[in-house]
Design a protein around this motif. Structure first.
Motif, PDB file in Angstrom:
ATOM      1  N   GLU A  20      57.524  19.368  80.048  1.00  0.00           N
ATOM      2  CA  GLU A  20      56.181  19.184  80.571  1.00  0.00           C
ATOM      3  C   GLU A  20      55.614  20.360  81.085  1.00  0.00           C
ATOM      4  N   ALA A  21      54.296  20.662  80.944  1.00  0.00           N
ATOM      5  CA  ALA A  21      53.514  22.103  81.330  1.00  0.00           C
ATOM      6  C   ALA A  21      52.347  21.417  82.445  1.00  0.00           C
ATOM      7  N   ASP A  22      52.116  22.554  83.267  1.00  0.00           N
ATOM      8  CA  ASP A  22      51.190  22.194  84.276  1.00  0.00           C
ATOM      9  C   ASP A  22      50.473  23.345  84.625  1.00  0.00           C
ATOM     10  N   TRP A  23      49.333  23.370  85.194  1.00  0.00           N
ATOM     11  CA  TRP A  23      48.413  24.455  85.620  1.00  0.00           C
ATOM     12  C   TRP A  23      47.899  23.933  86.760  1.00  0.00           C
ATOM     13  N   GLN A  24      47.835  24.980  88.002  1.00  0.00           N
ATOM     14  CA  GLN A  24      47.528  24.727  89.314  1.00  0.00           C
ATOM     15  C   GLN A  24      46.787  25.739  90.009  1.00  0.00           C
ATOM     16  N   TRP A  25      45.346  25.272  90.430  1.00  0.00           N
ATOM     17  CA  TRP A  25      44.587  25.847  91.509  1.00  0.00           C
ATOM     18  C   TRP A  25      45.140  25.920  92.586  1.00  0.00           C
ATOM     19  N   THR A  26      45.128  27.016  93.524  1.00  0.00           N
ATOM     20  CA  THR A  26      45.454  26.834  95.042  1.00  0.00           C
ATOM     21  C   THR A  26      44.659  27.827  95.983  1.00  0.00           C
ATOM     22  N   ASP A  27      44.638  27.692  97.097  1.00  0.00           N
ATOM     23  CA  ASP A  27      43.816  28.307  98.109  1.00  0.00           C
ATOM     24  C   ASP A  27      45.046  28.930  99.042  1.00  0.00           C
ATOM     25  N   GLU A  28      46.285  29.136  98.702  1.00  0.00           N
ATOM     26  CA  GLU A  28      47.124  29.696  99.480  1.00  0.00           C
ATOM     27  C   GLU A  28      47.022  30.998  99.689  1.00  0.00           C
ATOM     28  N   ARG A  29      47.298  31.308 101.054  1.00  0.00           N
ATOM     29  CA  ARG A  29      46.943  32.738 101.537  1.00  0.00           C
ATOM     30  C   ARG A  29      47.726  32.880 103.056  1.00  0.00           C
ATOM     31  N   ASP A  30      47.789  34.101 103.186  1.00  0.00           N
ATOM     32  CA  ASP A  30      48.429  34.337 104.496  1.00  0.00           C
ATOM     33  C   ASP A  30      48.240  36.092 104.800  1.00  0.00           C
ATOM     34  N   ILE A  75      47.736  33.299  96.459  1.00  0.00           N
ATOM     35  CA  ILE A  75      48.214  32.938  95.265  1.00  0.00           C
ATOM     36  C   ILE A  75      47.150  32.058  94.545  1.00  0.00           C
ATOM     37  N   PRO A  76      46.121  32.621  93.800  1.00  0.00           N
ATOM     38  CA  PRO A  76      45.104  32.052  93.618  1.00  0.00           C
ATOM     39  C   PRO A  76      45.136  30.990  92.373  1.00  0.00           C
ATOM     40  N   TRP A  77      46.304  30.971  91.687  1.00  0.00           N
ATOM     41  CA  TRP A  77      46.683  29.996  90.603  1.00  0.00           C
ATOM     42  C   TRP A  77      48.194  30.266  90.158  1.00  0.00           C
ATOM     43  N   PHE A  78      48.732  29.132  89.740  1.00  0.00           N
ATOM     44  CA  PHE A  78      49.947  29.534  88.891  1.00  0.00           C
ATOM     45  C   PHE A  78      50.206  28.207  87.890  1.00  0.00           C
ATOM     46  N   GLY A  79      51.132  28.561  87.050  1.00  0.00           N
ATOM     47  CA  GLY A  79      51.602  27.317  86.261  1.00  0.00           C
ATOM     48  C   GLY A  79      52.931  27.298  85.689  1.00  0.00           C
ATOM     49  N   THR A  80      53.551  26.190  85.089  1.00  0.00           N
ATOM     50  CA  THR A  80      54.946  26.254  84.907  1.00  0.00           C
ATOM     51  C   THR A  80      55.121  25.461  83.516  1.00  0.00           C
ATOM     52  N   LEU A  81      56.049  25.694  82.928  1.00  0.00           N
ATOM     53  CA  LEU A  81      56.764  24.970  81.582  1.00  0.00           C
ATOM     54  C   LEU A  81      58.047  24.540  81.720  1.00  0.00           C
ATOM     55  N   ARG A  82      58.477  23.431  81.799  1.00  0.00           N
ATOM     56  CA  ARG A  82      59.583  22.938  82.395  1.00  0.00           C
ATOM     57  C   ARG A  82      60.329  21.917  81.539  1.00  0.00           C
ATOM     58  N   GLY A  83      61.507  21.842  81.518  1.00  0.00           N
ATOM     59  CA  GLY A  83      62.380  20.688  80.726  1.00  0.00           C
ATOM     60  C   GLY A  83      62.408  19.679  82.098  1.00  0.00           C
ATOM     61  N   ARG A  84      62.572  18.250  81.661  1.00  0.00           N
ATOM     62  CA  ARG A  84      62.758  17.079  82.454  1.00  0.00           C
ATOM     63  C   ARG A  84      64.189  16.491  82.054  1.00  0.00           C
ATOM     64  N   VAL A  85      64.777  16.071  82.992  1.00  0.00           N
ATOM     65  CA  VAL A  85      65.836  15.095  82.693  1.00  0.00           C
ATOM     66  C   VAL A  85      66.113  14.109  83.651  1.00  0.00           C
ATOM     67  N   GLY A  86      66.111  12.874  83.077  1.00  0.00           N
ATOM     68  CA  GLY A  86      66.126  11.825  84.544  1.00  0.00           C
ATOM     69  C   GLY A  86      66.843  10.369  84.026  1.00  0.00           C
ATOM     70  N   TYR A  87      66.932   9.738  85.156  1.00  0.00           N
ATOM     71  CA  TYR A  87      67.615   8.348  84.959  1.00  0.00           C
ATOM     72  C   TYR A  87      66.465   7.253  84.995  1.00  0.00           C
ATOM     73  N   ALA A  88      66.440   6.325  84.223  1.00  0.00           N
ATOM     74  CA  ALA A  88      65.524   5.306  84.306  1.00  0.00           C
ATOM     75  C   ALA A  88      66.257   4.122  84.742  1.00  0.00           C
ATOM     76  N   ALA A  89      65.702   3.546  85.882  1.00  0.00           N
ATOM     77  CA  ALA A  89      66.051   2.168  86.344  1.00  0.00           C
ATOM     78  C   ALA A  89      64.785   1.399  86.068  1.00  0.00           C
ATOM     79  N   GLY A  90      64.732   0.951  84.948  1.00  0.00           N
ATOM     80  CA  GLY A  90      63.515   0.143  84.269  1.00  0.00           C
ATOM     81  C   GLY A  90      62.171   0.869  84.470  1.00  0.00           C
ATOM     82  N   SER A  91      61.403   0.489  85.269  1.00  0.00           N
ATOM     83  CA  SER A  91      60.074   1.169  85.476  1.00  0.00           C
ATOM     84  C   SER A  91      60.126   2.247  86.423  1.00  0.00           C
ATOM     85  N   VAL A  92      61.121   2.772  87.078  1.00  0.00           N
ATOM     86  CA  VAL A  92      61.157   3.669  87.804  1.00  0.00           C
ATOM     87  C   VAL A  92      62.283   5.036  87.285  1.00  0.00           C
ATOM     88  N   LEU A  93      61.726   6.127  87.292  1.00  0.00           N
ATOM     89  CA  LEU A  93      62.540   7.442  86.641  1.00  0.00           C
ATOM     90  C   LEU A  93      62.741   8.281  87.859  1.00  0.00           C
TER      91      LEU A  93
END
Length: 468
Positions: free
Chosen positions: A96-106, A124-142
């Motif tokens: 999964e890849a994602d991109w985030q806008w944020t208004d985080e500041r201090d 932190i004006p923005w950040f993104g990630t590129l991640r692997g995922r591994v999961g256990y599926a209990a039917g329609s819940v992951l």
């Protein structure tokens, strides 16, 4: 290290709880084949959440460091994600890849009211990630763990000494990310998720040049860690394949019954963000953030009542925590100068909350809110050689809490939840009086951001499980 603890604790709790419940399953009225729902395919979606940093910062003129403080950029965030899942039996792996806008500041400043004041800010004006995922599926819940690469922009602001021009530097940083969550089918090809991510962007270090006209020539250096705790919810649409059907024969999505008394335990992480001021002789001199962070664990008990797809309930919990933070002002003692340490701890907290949820088969999406209670300990250590004084204060406070999460049924009467809570315990104030020192007043607003996972057992008959 604490970031690793939370990433490992949350994700291993999710996966471990799922496996434990699967091994200890109880008979149900309608048998379930967990692989009838297939998670395989491409998906895209959007998300919304909140981020809180906990970043050590050290500004100094030359060496050694003048101060050691905490910067806790916080704010809302929103973004998009896309990915691919591949399922074999109950195992789901993906990317999964994602991109985030944020208004985080201090920001913080010491000696704010005088010409020699010094301060640092972070955004932190923005950040993104590129991640692997591994999961256990209990039917329609992951239930899944996730980790990979993080990248983002860090804006560092240095404002020091005699009115010198402010230095603003933008840093683009690469680091790593780890976390976990629960994703559950809604209807058709739509799913919703609740997720926690910890990001580590390493260290930033920037220089402010101070001209002769403002007390120079000199340089002010500010270096600091950049860590971020993110809680968010998201909606995904999966392309291709058979969509989710809550149950066969025209049964409604509420075929799973959430009604009953339940009891359970939880494990998580808390990040405080306590805006604090210090005044000497009534004159405000310092604005800073004290951010107690650490692992927490506890137990909860509650009751749900379900009508159709609507679920309402009441829950109480109590948590022990090791949340603490220490900062210092003028860290290196010099004869005739005041050196201070501030330490705050959250010993425990408890909540009594209502819950309002929407049941989609074996998944419950809910919001929650109510009363919060907790204990905060503050220690102030002051040195002006050869003098030394330590003052300690304990405050027990009542306030409020608000949050939400996803709870997902396993088999039998067991369920697992991923949850975020925001706690506001109001304000604490203490006057620090010690022989040989000027009296000061320290005021802190006590706020806490909590991400946790929990395992519940519901008493009573086994639920009716929709065919998924």
């Amino acid at each position: 290290m604490r970031g690793l603890l939370i990433g490992a604790a949350l994700t291993m709790s999710l996966v471990g709880a799922a496996k434990a419940a699967d091994l200890g399953r109880m008979p149900v009225k309608a048998p379930v084949t967990a692989t009838l729902y297939n998670w395989t395919g491409f998906y895209v979606g959007g998300n919304f959440g909140y981020g809180v940093g906990h970043n050590s910062s050290e500004p100094f003129l030359g060496a050694p460091p003048t101060d050691r403080a905490t910067l806790a950029p916080r704010g809302v965030l929103a973004g998009v994600q896309g990915g691919y899942n591949w399922q074999v039996n109950s195992l789901v792996v993906g990317v999964e890849a994602d991109w985030q806008w944020t208004d985080e500041r201090d920001t913080y400043c010491f000696s704010c009211a005088v010409a020699i004041g010094r301060g640092v800010g972070q955004e932190i004006p923005w950040f993104g990630t590129l991640r692997g995922r591994v999961g256990y599926a209990a039917g329609s819940v992951l239930f899944y763990a996730t980790g990979g690469v993080a990248y983002g922009q860090i804006k560092q602001i240095i404002d020091c000494c005699f009115g010198a021009p402010t230095a603003i530097v933008n840093n683009t940083k690469t680091g790593w990310v780890a976390g976990g969550g629960i994703e559950a089918a809604l209807a058709g090809n739509w799913t919703a998720k609740a997720e926690y991510l910890y990001t580590d962007f390493g260290n930033v270090s920037n220089v402010q040049l101070i001209p002769v006209a403002f007390g120079g020539p000199a340089t002010q250096v500010a270096s600091g860690d950049v860590r971020n705790h993110v809680g968010r919810v998201g909606v995904n649409y999966r392309f291709g394949g058979q969509g989710y059907v809550p149950s066969g024969g025209g049964a409604s999505a509420s075929a799973y019954n959430w009604t009953g008394v339940y009891l359970g335990g939880n494990l998580g992480y808390g990040v405080g963000r306590n805006a604090t001021t210090q005044a000497f002789a009534g004159v405000l001199t310092d604005r800073l953030t004290i951010g107690p962070d650490g692992v927490l664990g506890g137990g909860q008990i509650g009751y749900n009542w379900q009508s159709g797809a609507a679920v309402i309930g009441l829950e109480g919990d109590i948590q022990g925590t090791d949340q603490r933070d220490t900062i210092c002002r003028l860290c290196q003692p010099t004869a005739g100068f005041l050196y201070q340490n501030f330490t705050q701890e959250v010993s425990w907290f408890a909540t009594v909350r209502g819950r309002l949820g929407y049941a989609s088969g074996p998944a419950l999406f809910y919001v929650t809110g109510g009363a919060a209670f907790g204990e905060i300990k503050t220690t102030v250590n002051q040195q002006s050689p050869p003098l030394n004084a330590t003052s300690q204060f304990t405050n027990r406070k009542a306030g409020w809490t608000l949050g939400g999460g996803v709870e997902a049924a396993l088999l039998g009467n067991w369920s697992v939840k991923a949850e975020y809570l925001y706690l506001d315990l109001g304000s604490i104030s203490q006057t620090v009086i010690a022989p040989g020192f000027t009296a000061s007043t320290l005021v802190s607003d006590v706020r806490d951001h909590v991400a946790r996972v929990g395992l519940n057992y519901r008493f009573g008959s086994s639920p009716v499980v929709a065919k998924y």
